[in-house]
Motif scaffolding. Structure first.
Motif, mmCIF file in Angstrom:
data_model
loop_
_atom_site.group_PDB
_atom_site.id
_atom_site.type_symbol
_atom_site.label_atom_id
_atom_site.label_comp_id
_atom_site.label_asym_id
_atom_site.label_seq_id
_atom_site.Cartn_x
_atom_site.Cartn_y
_atom_site.Cartn_z
ATOM 1 N N UNK A 126 0.836 -0.568 0.114
ATOM 2 C CA UNK A 126 0.475 0.066 -0.387
ATOM 3 C C UNK A 126 0.658 1.479 0.067
ATOM 4 N N UNK A 127 0.315 2.673 -0.451
ATOM 5 C CA UNK A 127 1.004 3.462 -0.916
ATOM 6 C C UNK A 127 1.987 3.125 -1.384
ATOM 7 N N UNK A 128 2.032 2.667 -2.804
ATOM 8 C CA UNK A 128 3.059 1.912 -3.403
ATOM 9 C C UNK A 128 4.252 2.973 -4.005
ATOM 10 N N UNK A 129 3.986 4.527 -4.529
ATOM 11 C CA UNK A 129 4.224 5.336 -5.593
ATOM 12 C C UNK A 129 4.926 4.453 -6.550
ATOM 13 N N UNK A 130 6.112 4.926 -6.613
ATOM 14 C CA UNK A 130 6.637 3.976 -7.648
ATOM 15 C C UNK A 130 7.064 2.636 -8.340
ATOM 16 N N UNK A 131 6.532 2.013 -6.756
ATOM 17 C CA UNK A 131 6.776 0.414 -7.359
ATOM 18 C C UNK A 131 8.005 -0.108 -6.204
ATOM 19 N N UNK A 132 8.215 1.263 -5.769
ATOM 20 C CA UNK A 132 10.043 1.235 -5.712
ATOM 21 C C UNK A 132 10.203 -0.011 -5.111
ATOM 22 N N UNK A 133 10.407 0.059 -3.282
ATOM 23 C CA UNK A 133 9.213 -1.262 -2.521
ATOM 24 C C UNK A 133 8.768 -2.337 -2.310
ATOM 25 N N UNK A 134 7.851 -2.136 -3.290
ATOM 26 C CA UNK A 134 7.992 -3.647 -4.360
ATOM 27 C C UNK A 134 8.467 -4.444 -4.539
ATOM 28 N N UNK A 135 8.580 -3.512 -5.583
ATOM 29 C CA UNK A 135 9.182 -4.510 -7.340
ATOM 30 C C UNK A 135 10.967 -5.581 -6.889
ATOM 31 N N UNK A 190 -2.272 6.186 -5.003
ATOM 32 C CA UNK A 190 -3.299 7.231 -5.230
ATOM 33 C C UNK A 190 -3.115 7.821 -6.604
ATOM 34 N N UNK A 191 -1.728 8.622 -6.810
ATOM 35 C CA UNK A 191 -1.050 9.377 -8.153
ATOM 36 C C UNK A 191 -1.310 8.676 -9.269
ATOM 37 N N UNK A 192 -1.977 8.548 -10.442
ATOM 38 C CA UNK A 192 -2.031 7.944 -12.035
ATOM 39 C C UNK A 192 -0.706 8.483 -12.260
ATOM 40 N N UNK A 193 -0.074 9.044 -12.539
ATOM 41 C CA UNK A 193 1.432 9.335 -12.682
ATOM 42 C C UNK A 193 2.240 8.344 -11.738
ATOM 43 N N UNK A 194 1.840 8.113 -10.663
ATOM 44 C CA UNK A 194 3.465 7.109 -10.383
ATOM 45 C C UNK A 194 2.855 5.505 -10.759
ATOM 46 N N UNK A 195 1.456 5.438 -10.424
ATOM 47 C CA UNK A 195 1.217 4.111 -10.913
ATOM 48 C C UNK A 195 1.279 3.528 -12.299
ATOM 49 N N UNK A 196 1.237 4.486 -13.391
ATOM 50 C CA UNK A 196 1.685 4.190 -14.681
ATOM 51 C C UNK A 196 3.529 3.755 -14.929
ATOM 52 N N UNK A 197 4.497 4.866 -13.744
ATOM 53 C CA UNK A 197 5.966 5.041 -13.964
ATOM 54 C C UNK A 197 6.003 3.396 -13.125
ATOM 55 N N UNK A 198 5.063 2.828 -12.100
ATOM 56 C CA UNK A 198 5.387 1.394 -11.525
ATOM 57 C C UNK A 198 5.447 -0.157 -12.811
ATOM 58 N N UNK A 199 4.042 0.271 -13.705
ATOM 59 C CA UNK A 199 4.199 0.044 -14.124
ATOM 60 C C UNK A 199 4.579 -0.913 -15.146
ATOM 61 N N UNK A 200 5.385 0.276 -15.542
ATOM 62 C CA UNK A 200 6.679 0.679 -16.728
ATOM 63 C C UNK A 200 7.774 -0.199 -15.928
ATOM 64 N N UNK A 201 7.908 -0.064 -14.664
ATOM 65 C CA UNK A 201 9.134 0.030 -13.956
ATOM 66 C C UNK A 201 9.271 -1.579 -14.317
#
Length: 456
Positions: free
Chosen positions: A310-319, A333-344
């Motif tokens: 939860x609160x994953x940002x650009x996915x750094x900790x989970x990835x 909650x931030x769409x741009x961060x989720x797109x970053x996470x998916x691309x990451x």
């Protein structure tokens, strides 16, 4: 009875989590900024309340052994650092005490607090800065807000920032002066340039310059682009962030790329991370690698788990933990961060992930309705902590372990107390200093379900 402007002798016996020294006069508490434990002082009382007061140093009678020589000309005025006048070892001891006392006093947490882990770098560690730019009546002024004010203190070479940030900030400041670019006025809500925002990918030597403007474009932007890339070759992205709102919030929701890429790429814990202006990313990269390794240890992953971040940002900790789990679900909650996470995830060839754009409360409730039961939940909330509904929903999912990462040990303690009423117990806490010379400190907590196999 003490009087305003009276001068008293005191010895500093503690430091508050706002960075103020604590002394007493006949049992009456006086807070004095810029002091160190062991200082013996003559202090002028400048503000008195019923049970406490504030003072300023009038004379140093005997300095603390923790004191070190000042190395910043604007330290006393700037609101960035608060502990720059004491040794780093003393700072770590203070932060260890803050985390311990918050957990004990606010949360009633009696679990062991492990010895604090210091930052690999104490200076030049930041990979991000957000500098306000204003007209101070004598010209363009760029730097940091002063303590407890919105007065800009001129400073283009903060000792927490990498050296090349100075080149970028000076380039922008000179450009504004030469091209007569207006700067923002908070009271009148006019003027164009509000903030200069810089991000740095230290592993790849890529830098992003983001100009926050109260408008749609910057005059003579082609000239600015040429000057920036000439003066700082690491600049790979120049972006406008549009913020026309009358607000103290720095960034608006719309970004427009002026030159180069719309993102930069860093590497954290072996994972390539794409960063846009709106992505959350830890400001201390080397410190973050320490932090995430500890979080992974606390999660005790075996490869079979469903991990909810939860609160994953650009996915750094989970990835960084995805290779240790069966499936990773990230929420932000931030769409741009989720797109970053998916691309990451795509860029790193990580296929066992799903990222959801929603607030933590809504996404947790949705996952609960889908019948998903994560084995481990990572909580990395903002400074205000978690909403009670989020904590309740997480507990209802019945994970074996909860790992909480927090930059505010006071709200952390509050949230832990709630989770303990919901069937979880705190096993251990690990303070990690991610923000040397400031009053911020990170902490990682391991919790287990009461009676579970993971209980220690």
């Amino acid at each position: 009875m003490l009087l305003k402007n009276e001068i008293v002798k005191i010895e500093i016996v503690d430091i508050t989590d706002e960075g103020n020294g604590v002394g007493k006069v006949d049992g009456f508490t006086i807070f004095v900024p810029g002091t160190a434990v062991g200082d013996k002082l003559r202090v002028r009382l400048v503000k008195l309340q019923k049970h406490f007061g504030y003072g300023i140093i009038e004379e140093m009678l005997e300095p603390s052994p923790d004191r070190i020589e000042m190395d910043c000309s604007v330290y006393r005025q700037c609101g960035g650092c608060s502990l720059r006048h004491i040794s780093y070892q003393a700072e770590l001891a203070i932060k260890q005490n803050w985390v311990t006392q918050h957990l004990r006093r606010i949360g009633g947490i009696t679990a062991p607090v492990l010895p604090i882990i210091g930052s690999p770098q104490q200076d030049r560690y930041r990979n991000k800065t957000q500098c306000p730019i204003r007209d101070d009546g004598q010209g363009v002024c760029l730097g940091m807000f002063g303590k407890r004010s919105h007065r800009v203190i001129q400073c283009t070479d903060c000792k927490l920032n990498p050296p090349h940030f100075k080149l970028i900030l000076q380039t922008v400041q000179d450009f504004c002066k030469e091209q007569h670019i207006s700067t923002y006025n908070e009271e009148k809500h006019d003027g164009l340039l509000r903030h200069v925002y810089i991000r740095d990918a230290q592993a790849t030597d890529e830098t992003m310059v983001c100009l926050v403007i109260n408008g749609d474009e910057i005059p003579h932007s082609d000239l600015l682009i040429k000057q920036l890339i000439a003066n700082c070759p690491s600049v790979k992205s120049i972006v406008l962030n549009i913020n026309k709102a009358k607000t103290n919030v720095i960034l608006g929701k719309t970004c427009k790329t002026l030159w180069g890429k719309d993102h930069i790429t860093d590497i954290l814990c072996g994972v390539k991370i794409e960063l846009s202006p709106l992505s959350f990313y830890q400001v201390n990269r080397e410190g973050a690698e320490q932090l995430y390794h500890i979080a992974a240890d606390f999660a005790e992953l075996t490869g079979n788990e469903l991990l909810l971040d939860l609160y994953c940002g650009a996915g750094t900790i989970g990835l960084s933990m995805a290779h240790k789990v069966h499936e990773l679900i990230g929420v932000e909650i931030i769409p741009a961060a989720i797109e970053n996470a998916k691309q990451n995830a795509i860029n790193n060839g990580i296929t066992n992930t799903r990222f959801i754009c929603d607030d933590a409360k809504g996404a947790a409730a949705m996952l609960k309705q889908q019948g998903l039961t994560p084995n481990v939940v990572i909580l990395d909330p903002p400074r205000k902590g978690c909403e009670p509904e989020v904590l309740q929903t997480v507990a209802d999912m019945n994970p074996q372990r909860i790992v909480m990462v927090s930059c505010n040990s006071a709200t952390l303690a509050r949230d832990l107390a709630v989770l303990q009423t919901l069937g979880y117990q705190t096993i251990k806490a690990q303070p990690v200093d991610m923000f040397p010379r400031t009053t911020h400190v990170e902490a990682i907590i391991m919790m287990t379900k009461c009676g579970s196999e993971g209980e220690k």
